[in-house]
Scaffold this motif. Structure first.
Motif, PDB file in Angstrom:
ATOM      1  N   ASN A 255      42.047  43.252  37.257  1.00  0.00           N
ATOM      2  CA  ASN A 255      40.938  42.735  37.796  1.00  0.00           C
ATOM      3  C   ASN A 255      40.424  41.593  37.348  1.00  0.00           C
ATOM      4  O   ASN A 255      40.119  40.517  38.212  1.00  0.00           O
ATOM      5  N   THR A 279      33.354  40.544  42.616  1.00  0.00           N
ATOM      6  CA  THR A 279      32.447  41.770  42.308  1.00  0.00           C
ATOM      7  C   THR A 279      31.949  41.910  43.442  1.00  0.00           C
ATOM      8  O   THR A 279      31.607  43.260  43.933  1.00  0.00           O
ATOM      9  N   ASN A 282      33.931  43.707  46.100  1.00  0.00           N
ATOM     10  CA  ASN A 282      34.399  44.956  45.631  1.00  0.00           C
ATOM     11  C   ASN A 282      33.183  45.823  46.264  1.00  0.00           C
ATOM     12  O   ASN A 282      33.790  46.960  46.663  1.00  0.00           O
ATOM     13  N   GLU A 283      32.233  45.533  46.247  1.00  0.00           N
ATOM     14  CA  GLU A 283      31.226  46.463  46.818  1.00  0.00           C
ATOM     15  C   GLU A 283      31.130  46.359  48.370  1.00  0.00           C
ATOM     16  O   GLU A 283      30.859  47.374  48.993  1.00  0.00           O
ATOM     17  N   ARG A 286      33.842  48.425  50.116  1.00  0.00           N
ATOM     18  CA  ARG A 286      33.826  49.950  49.686  1.00  0.00           C
ATOM     19  C   ARG A 286      33.951  50.753  50.728  1.00  0.00           C
ATOM     20  O   ARG A 286      34.489  51.755  50.783  1.00  0.00           O
ATOM     21  N   ARG A 306      41.070  49.871  49.458  1.00  0.00           N
ATOM     22  CA  ARG A 306      40.299  48.546  48.941  1.00  0.00           C
ATOM     23  C   ARG A 306      41.156  47.868  47.826  1.00  0.00           C
ATOM     24  O   ARG A 306      41.280  46.771  47.881  1.00  0.00           O
ATOM     25  N   PHE A 310      42.881  44.180  47.433  1.00  0.00           N
ATOM     26  CA  PHE A 310      42.974  43.346  46.312  1.00  0.00           C
ATOM     27  C   PHE A 310      44.135  42.949  45.564  1.00  0.00           C
ATOM     28  O   PHE A 310      44.554  41.816  45.464  1.00  0.00           O
TER      29      PHE A 310
END
Lengths: 358, 311
Positions: A255, A279, A282-283, A286, A306, A310
């Motif tokens: 990451n 970051t 990432n949320e 979700r 997810r 990435f």
């Protein structure tokens, strides 16, 4: 004239950031504040990895190990003796540690110093290696640290991990430390040491023949990187409240690596931007991992989707935009106000190629 | 003083039979490591690059075998060859997508791309196959135990694995040393440019190398599934790393070195746990410690030659 303007603009933006933090602290809900904290911590971790990978050209994959050292040290030094007694039920914590409680800043620095010490021990033998050998050796050391932490029941509580770590990390701590990290690393990069590091990145043999000590400078970069990784780990542990060895696996390093590569290897500005992007994404993404019922339509997410996004993103960046967001350039007010540059961008004329291909 | 006596008195009552059992276990684990390590060493030999995705190709092969046998109900002698071909194609696909576009890029980019490919395969496997481990369908013919002369009972598989490894190893060495394709591979690994001048299709040769390495990983994967009959999307990570280490220990770029390294690592790991049970938790760290020792003492591995750096 420009210097004065730049100074004023810098002060204004710092004040604006501080105002925003006051606002966030008081009015935004806990969830958002937590994400902002994570953003700042990932910035610290990304900056420290960028120093090693981007500026010195040492492809190190052991970052998670240093974070683990910092996180465990800080956590163990800030937890109260009562909590320690409660969670170490398999084997009691070894002697001096079970009674010590330090203030948060002291514990953070201790975490950073221990991580730096670990880097010194690891770096002395491995930094002689190059390229993928170094990558695999540092990866191996990261794994060894994790295996040791899983097995030392009376220091780290083994696989059970630590629980009930005081939640001391707040926006001031995380953003303050991130700013401190940035200032320290920027001044390092702009010093003669920094130029030596970049010289090593461009060509080791040429640098060495110009009198740059490879061993000293590589170690310097590695140790400073690990110090800030340790501090970032400490902040993260005291934000999450629980840590266990599994958390600090290769995926964590991946990451951080993604942040560095997306931002541009060799650009601190890029790292900061991409730490926030990754970051927050990432949320926001979700929902891919869960199923959402929107009333009229049911979106079927799938666990792991997810992560697919990435990893695909990393590949797309490497394959098509190998310079990342910023390449090796940094933000500056002069660049922002350079009218001819904006003209060039809007007329879609290519910028002159800056930096290197590293 | 017999070996039996020595073992009994030095290592908490270990009998000769137990020692033999561990040795056989070590040899079969070593064969599996060797098969996977060959893939690393071939790719490294030709591209000077760690193929981080190799461990995940190995994992995917076990899933191909699972779906062939369980979902499509194929008999094993039909399913397993299909698995080999499909895994070989997957290896070629990974090469075409993640490595070929970066042929002239800096090494660090290719390394990052291979890490990305590895994570992509792992995560796709989690999404498509599910994160829950599945039982591997071991064909009946490979199960069962045999009793040796002195009352030692061992799995039949322990003999099958080294035998199969040997067959594939001989075939591979024949391919590399005696055929035109093998000659092309050796030429490309020495020098891309010169090989091209000699009329060798470099891209096709590299692709083929990935294909063959992946097929051997599939052989390893199928037998791994029989030996440790549980498959999961992340099962390839640790064996992948260890086998890369095995390849480095032996001397990366050299097939015999990879085999030697695989056996050293496999037998060493089993013996570590057998003789020093206190260190069982550190089993996974053993390979890394060995790697660092080797890199410091003899960076080119046991059989590797020293290469002078060109300025």
């Amino acid at each position: 004239m420009n210097k004065k303007r730049n100074a004023i603009l810098t002060i204004i933006s710092i004040l604006l950031l501080a105002l925003f933090l006051v606002y966030a602290n008081n009015f935004l809900d806990i969830y958002v504040v937590r994400i902002l904290n994570v953003c700042a911590i990932y910035t610290i971790l990304g900056l420290s990895l960028n120093l090693v990978n981007g500026f010195t050209g040492l492809f190190s994959l052991g970052h998670a190990g240093f974070m683990a050292v910092g996180a465990y040290t800080t956590a163990l030094l800030t937890m109260s003796p009562a909590v320690k007694k409660q969670i170490f039920y398999m084997a009691p914590l070894i002697k001096p540690l079970d009674a010590i409680t330090l203030p948060f800043p002291a514990a953070l620095i201790a975490g950073g110093v221990l991580a730096a010490l670990a880097a010194y021990i690891i770096g002395a033998p491995t930094l002689r290696l190059k390229g993928d050998y170094l990558a695999i050796a540092t990866l191996g050391f990261g794994e060894i640290i994790r295996v040791i932490f899983t097995n030392t029941q009376n220091i780290t509580n083994g696989a059970l991990g630590l629980k009930g770590i005081p939640a001391t990390t707040n926006l001031w701590w995380s953003f303050g430390t991130a700013a401190f990290t940035l200032v320290v690393l920027m001044s390092l990069i702009n010093s003669s040491y920094g130029r030596a590091l970049k010289a090593i990145r461009e060509d080791e043999i040429a640098a060495e023949s110009m009198g740059v000590s490879l061993f000293f400078h590589k170690n310097l970069s590695f140790i400073i990187g690990a110090f800030f990784a340790g501090i970032g780990g400490g902040l993260l542990g005291n934000l999450l409240g629980t840590i266990d060895p599994k958390q600090f696996n290769f995926l964590f390093t991946f990451n951080i690596l993604l942040i560095v590569v997306l931002g541009g290897m060799g650009s601190f500005t890029g790292t900061i931007i991409s730490a926030f992007i990754i970051t927050i994404a990432n949320e926001v993404l979700r929902f891919l991992d869960e199923s959402i019922d929107l009333g009229f339509i049911v979106f079927n997410g799938k666990l792991g989707l997810r992560a697919v996004v990435f990893s695909a993103l990393l590949m797309v960046v490497v394959l098509f935009y190998s310079q990342g967001l910023m390449g090796t350039s940094e933000f500056s007010w002069d660049r922002l106000f350079d009218k001819s540059r904006w003209g060039r961008i809007f007329q879609r004329k290519p910028l002159e190629k800056g930096g290197t291909d590293q | 003083m017999t070996l039996d006596w020595l073992l009994q008195h030095l290592f908490n009552g270990m009998t000769l039979n137990m020692f033999l059992q561990h040795l056989l276990n070590g040899i079969s684990l070593g064969s599996l490591y060797a098969l996977i390590a060959i893939g690393y060493t071939m790719v490294y030999g030709i591209l000077r690059l760690i193929n981080f995705a190799h461990g995940d190709i190995f994992m995917t092969a076990t899933y191909f075998a699972f779906f062939g046998v369980v979902t499509f109900g194929m008999p094993w002698y039909v399913a397993f060859p299909i698995v080999l071909v499909m895994t070989g194609l997957l290896g070629m696909l990974v090469e075409a997508a993640a490595y070929r576009p970066l042929r002239d890029a800096p090494k660090i980019s290719i390394l990052i791309s291979s890490i990305g490919a590895s994570f992509l395969l792992e995560n796709l496997a989690t999404v498509i196959f599910g994160g829950v481990p599945r039982p591997f369908p071991t064909p009946e013919i490979f199960t069962g135990v045999v009793t040796l002369g002195n009352g030692l009972m061992v799995q039949k598989l322990i003999f099958y694995i080294p035998a199969v490894t040997l067959v594939f190893l001989v075939a591979l060495l024949y391919l590399i040393n005696k055929t035109k394709t093998g000659m092309a591979m050796r030429a490309v690994s020495k020098d891309h440019e010169t090989a091209k001048v000699m009329g060798i299709n470099v891209n096709r040769t590299i692709s083929l190398t990935f294909g063959i390495g992946s097929m051997l990983a599939a052989v390893g994967g199928i037998m791994w599934g029989m030996k440790y009959p549980q498959i999961a999307p992340l099962m390839g990570v640790i064996p992948g790393l260890k086998c890369f280490i095995a390849a480095v220990i032996g001397g990366i770029g050299d097939i015999k070195g990879a085999v030697l390294g695989g056996f050293i690592l496999g037998i060493g790991e089993i013996m570590l746990v057998a003789f020093l049970p206190n260190l069982t938790g550190y089993r996974d760290a053993f390979a890394f410690v060995l790697l660092i020792v080797i890199l410091l003492c003899k960076p080119t591995g046991i059989v590797g030659e020293k290469i002078a750096e060109k300025v």
